[in-house]
Design a protein around this motif. Structure first.
Motif, PDB file in Angstrom:
ATOM      1  N   THR A  26      12.122  -8.158  -9.356  1.00 43.30           N
ATOM      2  CA  THR A  26      11.022  -8.085  -8.385  1.00 43.30           C
ATOM      3  C   THR A  26       9.985  -7.134  -8.934  1.00 43.30           C
ATOM      4  OG1 THR A  26      12.393  -8.533  -6.441  1.00 43.30           O
ATOM      5  CG2 THR A  26      10.318  -7.363  -6.070  1.00 43.30           C
ATOM      6  N   GLN A  27       8.775  -7.637  -9.134  1.00 42.22           N
ATOM      7  CA  GLN A  27       7.687  -6.793  -9.641  1.00 42.22           C
ATOM      8  C   GLN A  27       6.981  -6.139  -8.465  1.00 42.22           C
ATOM      9  OE1 GLN A  27       6.692  -6.176 -13.039  1.00 42.22           O
ATOM     10  NE2 GLN A  27       5.637  -4.557 -11.910  1.00 42.22           N
ATOM     11  N   LEU A  28       7.068  -4.831  -8.382  1.00 38.03           N
ATOM     12  CA  LEU A  28       6.436  -4.081  -7.292  1.00 38.03           C
ATOM     13  C   LEU A  28       5.157  -3.417  -7.776  1.00 38.03           C
ATOM     14  CD1 LEU A  28       6.454  -2.793  -4.439  1.00 38.03           C
ATOM     15  CD2 LEU A  28       7.748  -0.887  -5.435  1.00 38.03           C
ATOM     16  N   SER A  29       4.092  -3.630  -7.033  1.00 42.37           N
ATOM     17  CA  SER A  29       2.826  -2.954  -7.295  1.00 42.37           C
ATOM     18  C   SER A  29       2.448  -2.163  -6.061  1.00 42.37           C
ATOM     19  CB  SER A  29       1.727  -3.957  -7.632  1.00 42.37           C
ATOM     20  OG  SER A  29       2.028  -4.668  -8.815  1.00 42.37           O
ATOM     21  N   VAL A  30       2.297  -0.860  -6.212  1.00 36.58           N
ATOM     22  CA  VAL A  30       1.916  -0.001  -5.101  1.00 36.58           C
ATOM     23  C   VAL A  30       0.463   0.427  -5.295  1.00 36.58           C
ATOM     24  CG1 VAL A  30       2.420   2.091  -3.813  1.00 36.58           C
ATOM     25  CG2 VAL A  30       4.285   0.830  -4.920  1.00 36.58           C
ATOM     26  N   LEU A  31      -0.381   0.047  -4.338  1.00 36.60           N
ATOM     27  CA  LEU A  31      -1.815   0.314  -4.474  1.00 36.60           C
ATOM     28  C   LEU A  31      -2.225   1.613  -3.798  1.00 36.60           C
ATOM     29  CD1 LEU A  31      -3.092  -3.314  -3.759  1.00 36.60           C
ATOM     30  CD2 LEU A  31      -2.507  -2.258  -5.950  1.00 36.60           C
ATOM     31  N   LYS A  75       0.846  -1.189   0.000  1.00 32.96           N
ATOM     32  CA  LYS A  75       0.000   0.000   0.000  1.00 32.96           C
ATOM     33  C   LYS A  75       0.880   1.237   0.000  1.00 32.96           C
ATOM     34  CE  LYS A  75      -3.950  -2.075   2.369  1.00 32.96           C
ATOM     35  NZ  LYS A  75      -4.842  -2.020   3.553  1.00 32.96           N
ATOM     36  N   ARG A  76       0.383   2.262  -0.599  1.00 31.59           N
ATOM     37  CA  ARG A  76       1.097   3.533  -0.653  1.00 31.59           C
ATOM     38  C   ARG A  76       1.488   3.974   0.758  1.00 31.59           C
ATOM     39  NH1 ARG A  76      -2.387   7.922  -3.527  1.00 31.59           N
ATOM     40  NH2 ARG A  76      -3.623   7.462  -1.696  1.00 31.59           N
ATOM     41  N   GLY A  77       2.730   4.402   0.892  1.00 34.07           N
ATOM     42  CA  GLY A  77       3.196   4.868   2.186  1.00 34.07           C
ATOM     43  C   GLY A  77       3.985   3.837   2.971  1.00 34.07           C
ATOM     44  N   GLN A  78       3.884   2.573   2.554  1.00 31.08           N
ATOM     45  CA  GLN A  78       4.617   1.506   3.242  1.00 31.08           C
ATOM     46  C   GLN A  78       6.059   1.447   2.732  1.00 31.08           C
ATOM     47  OE1 GLN A  78       3.192  -0.605   5.752  1.00 31.08           O
ATOM     48  NE2 GLN A  78       1.768   1.116   5.625  1.00 31.08           N
ATOM     49  N   ASN A  79       6.908   0.824   3.535  1.00 30.61           N
ATOM     50  CA  ASN A  79       8.296   0.593   3.131  1.00 30.61           C
ATOM     51  C   ASN A  79       8.431  -0.820   2.585  1.00 30.61           C
ATOM     52  OD1 ASN A  79       8.706   3.091   4.293  1.00 30.61           O
ATOM     53  ND2 ASN A  79       9.677   2.270   6.146  1.00 30.61           N
ATOM     54  N   VAL A  80       9.283  -0.984   1.580  1.00 34.43           N
ATOM     55  CA  VAL A  80       9.550  -2.310   1.031  1.00 34.43           C
ATOM     56  C   VAL A  80      11.053  -2.493   0.885  1.00 34.43           C
ATOM     57  CG1 VAL A  80       7.354  -2.517  -0.207  1.00 34.43           C
ATOM     58  CG2 VAL A  80       9.332  -1.500  -1.363  1.00 34.43           C
ATOM     59  N   THR A  81      11.480  -3.740   0.964  1.00 39.01           N
ATOM     60  CA  THR A  81      12.899  -4.073   0.793  1.00 39.01           C
ATOM     61  C   THR A  81      13.022  -5.271  -0.127  1.00 39.01           C
ATOM     62  OG1 THR A  81      13.456  -3.266   3.000  1.00 39.01           O
ATOM     63  CG2 THR A  81      15.042  -4.731   1.946  1.00 39.01           C
ATOM     64  N   PHE A  82      13.931  -5.161  -1.089  1.00 40.51           N
ATOM     65  CA  PHE A  82      14.199  -6.253  -2.021  1.00 40.51           C
ATOM     66  C   PHE A  82      15.629  -6.734  -1.806  1.00 40.51           C
ATOM     67  CE2 PHE A  82      10.401  -4.783  -3.488  1.00 40.51           C
ATOM     68  CZ  PHE A  82      10.426  -3.675  -4.325  1.00 40.51           C
ATOM     69  N   ARG A  83      15.818  -8.007  -2.097  1.00 44.23           N
ATOM     70  CA  ARG A  83      17.149  -8.587  -1.948  1.00 44.23           C
ATOM     71  C   ARG A  83      17.652  -9.124  -3.276  1.00 44.23           C
ATOM     72  NH1 ARG A  83      20.175 -11.922   2.411  1.00 44.23           N
ATOM     73  NH2 ARG A  83      21.552 -13.211   1.119  1.00 44.23           N
ATOM     74  N   CYS A  84      18.956  -9.007  -3.480  1.00 41.80           N
ATOM     75  CA  CYS A  84      19.592  -9.553  -4.674  1.00 41.80           C
ATOM     76  C   CYS A  84      20.839 -10.317  -4.261  1.00 41.80           C
ATOM     77  CB  CYS A  84      19.989  -8.429  -5.631  1.00 41.80           C
ATOM     78  SG  CYS A  84      21.020  -8.982  -7.026  1.00 41.80           S
ATOM     79  N   ASP A  85      20.952 -11.539  -4.754  1.00 41.74           N
ATOM     80  CA  ASP A  85      22.164 -12.335  -4.577  1.00 41.74           C
ATOM     81  C   ASP A  85      22.836 -12.474  -5.935  1.00 41.74           C
ATOM     82  OD1 ASP A  85      20.251 -13.492  -2.235  1.00 41.74           O
ATOM     83  OD2 ASP A  85      22.375 -13.695  -1.702  1.00 41.74           O
ATOM     84  N   PRO A  86      23.987 -11.848  -6.109  1.00 40.52           N
ATOM     85  CA  PRO A  86      24.650 -11.888  -7.412  1.00 40.52           C
ATOM     86  C   PRO A  86      25.361 -13.223  -7.620  1.00 40.52           C
ATOM     87  CG  PRO A  86      26.025 -10.737  -5.843  1.00 40.52           C
ATOM     88  CD  PRO A  86      24.755 -11.081  -5.120  1.00 40.52           C
ATOM     89  N   ILE A  87      25.897 -13.396  -8.803  1.00 37.92           N
ATOM     90  CA  ILE A  87      26.776 -14.532  -9.061  1.00 37.92           C
ATOM     91  C   ILE A  87      27.983 -14.387  -8.143  1.00 37.92           C
ATOM     92  CG2 ILE A  87      28.248 -15.621 -10.809  1.00 37.92           C
ATOM     93  CD1 ILE A  87      26.091 -14.722 -12.872  1.00 37.92           C
ATOM     94  N   SER A  88      28.379 -15.454  -7.507  1.00 37.88           N
ATOM     95  CA  SER A  88      29.269 -15.358  -6.348  1.00 37.88           C
ATOM     96  C   SER A  88      30.606 -14.675  -6.633  1.00 37.88           C
ATOM     97  CB  SER A  88      29.513 -16.744  -5.754  1.00 37.88           C
ATOM     98  OG  SER A  88      30.075 -17.590  -6.733  1.00 37.88           O
ATOM     99  N   GLU A  89      31.187 -14.881  -7.785  1.00 38.60           N
ATOM    100  CA  GLU A  89      32.497 -14.291  -8.033  1.00 38.60           C
ATOM    101  C   GLU A  89      32.429 -12.897  -8.649  1.00 38.60           C
ATOM    102  OE1 GLU A  89      31.294 -17.058  -9.375  1.00 38.60           O
ATOM    103  OE2 GLU A  89      31.670 -17.149 -11.537  1.00 38.60           O
ATOM    104  N   HIS A  90      31.229 -12.364  -8.831  1.00 34.70           N
ATOM    105  CA  HIS A  90      31.078 -11.047  -9.459  1.00 34.70           C
ATOM    106  C   HIS A  90      31.247  -9.923  -8.439  1.00 34.70           C
ATOM    107  CE1 HIS A  90      28.682 -12.400 -13.266  1.00 34.70           C
ATOM    108  NE2 HIS A  90      29.891 -12.939 -13.173  1.00 34.70           N
ATOM    109  N   ASN A  91      32.091  -8.956  -8.781  1.00 43.53           N
ATOM    110  CA  ASN A  91      32.342  -7.872  -7.847  1.00 43.53           C
ATOM    111  C   ASN A  91      31.460  -6.650  -8.108  1.00 43.53           C
ATOM    112  OD1 ASN A  91      33.673  -7.332 -10.256  1.00 43.53           O
ATOM    113  ND2 ASN A  91      35.427  -6.360  -9.295  1.00 43.53           N
TER     114      ASN A  91
END
Lengths: 113, 114
Positions: free
Chosen positions: B109-114, B14-30
């Motif tokens: 990550t597909q984010l939909s804010v209502l 919902k509008r006004g809320q906080n969201v957090t996304f996570r990404c795990d890259p390929i392990s040897e990529h800097n």
């Protein structure tokens, strides 16, 4: 505005035909160009790249041509297959220590069986 | 599978809320990148890390956006006080010195804010 763009938003071809997707760029300082394929619900996938010291590069069924004089890039797909249906993006990198590709809008390729 | 992974795949908030996304890259990529993509458009650059250092941020990245990459491994992208205009696909990509600017993308990550 965008420095990378595509001439045709949608391209429809018959299976077995060759496809050509075009891209124009405006930054003459760009020294590295990449084509990506994006299928629905997925992230872009690397297809082929070319550096500015080359005019042509070939991969498996794909060829990229670079014309620096008119700042034009094209992706040729030979014997197009239904699995090639996707959105194709060109991306450019200015170089000079920048590792941040800038993407154009994309062309949707539709392959009819 | 050793590709780039992103979590969650979909987020509705919902509008006004906080969201957090996570990404795990390929392990040897800097190098690790965040891009945003809206329907019919190409990915737009948001920010970029070299190991744990955030080297560049786009002007698109308002103060409500913050990204971290502790220890140079996974990364998080947080959006505070979400707005409807934040609705988009958030893509993470990684690369290494050996590949130059060739990026390997996650599925987003597909984010939909209502």
């Amino acid at each position: 505005g965008e420095s990378v763009g595509l001439h045709l938003p949608t391209l429809s071809v018959q299976e077995g035909d060759n496809s050509i997707i075009n891209c124009a760029y405006s930054n003459s300082a760009s020294d590295y160009f990449i084509w990506y394929k994006q299928e629905s619900g997925k992230g872009p996938q690397f297809i082929i790249d070319i550096r500015s010291n080359m005019d042509k590069r070939q991969g498996q069924r794909v060829t990229v041509l670079l014309n620096k004089t008119v700042k034009h890039l094209s992706l040729q797909i030979a014997a197009t297959q239904p699995g090639d249906s996707a959105v194709y993006f060109c991306a450019e990198n200015i170089g000079g220590g920048s590792y941040i590709p800038t993407f154009g809008r994309g062309t949707s390729l539709i392959v009819h069986p | 599978d050793t590709g780039v992974s992103q979590d969650p795949r979909h987020k509705i908030t919902k509008r006004g809320q906080n969201v957090t996304f996570r990404c795990d890259p390929i392990s040897e990529h800097n190098r690790l990148y965040w891009y945003r993509q809206t329907l019919g458009q190409g990915p737009e650059f948001l920010t970029y890390f070299q190991n744990e250092a955030q080297l560049e941020k786009s002007r698109l990245l308002s103060d409500r956006f913050s990204a971290e990459r502790p220890k140079g491994s996974f990364s998080t992208l947080e959006i505070q006080r979400t707005e409807q205009g934040d609705s988009a696909m958030y893509l993470c990509a990684s690369s290494s010195d050996g590949f130059g600017e060739k990026l390997f993308f996650g599925s987003g990550t597909q984010l939909s804010v209502l």
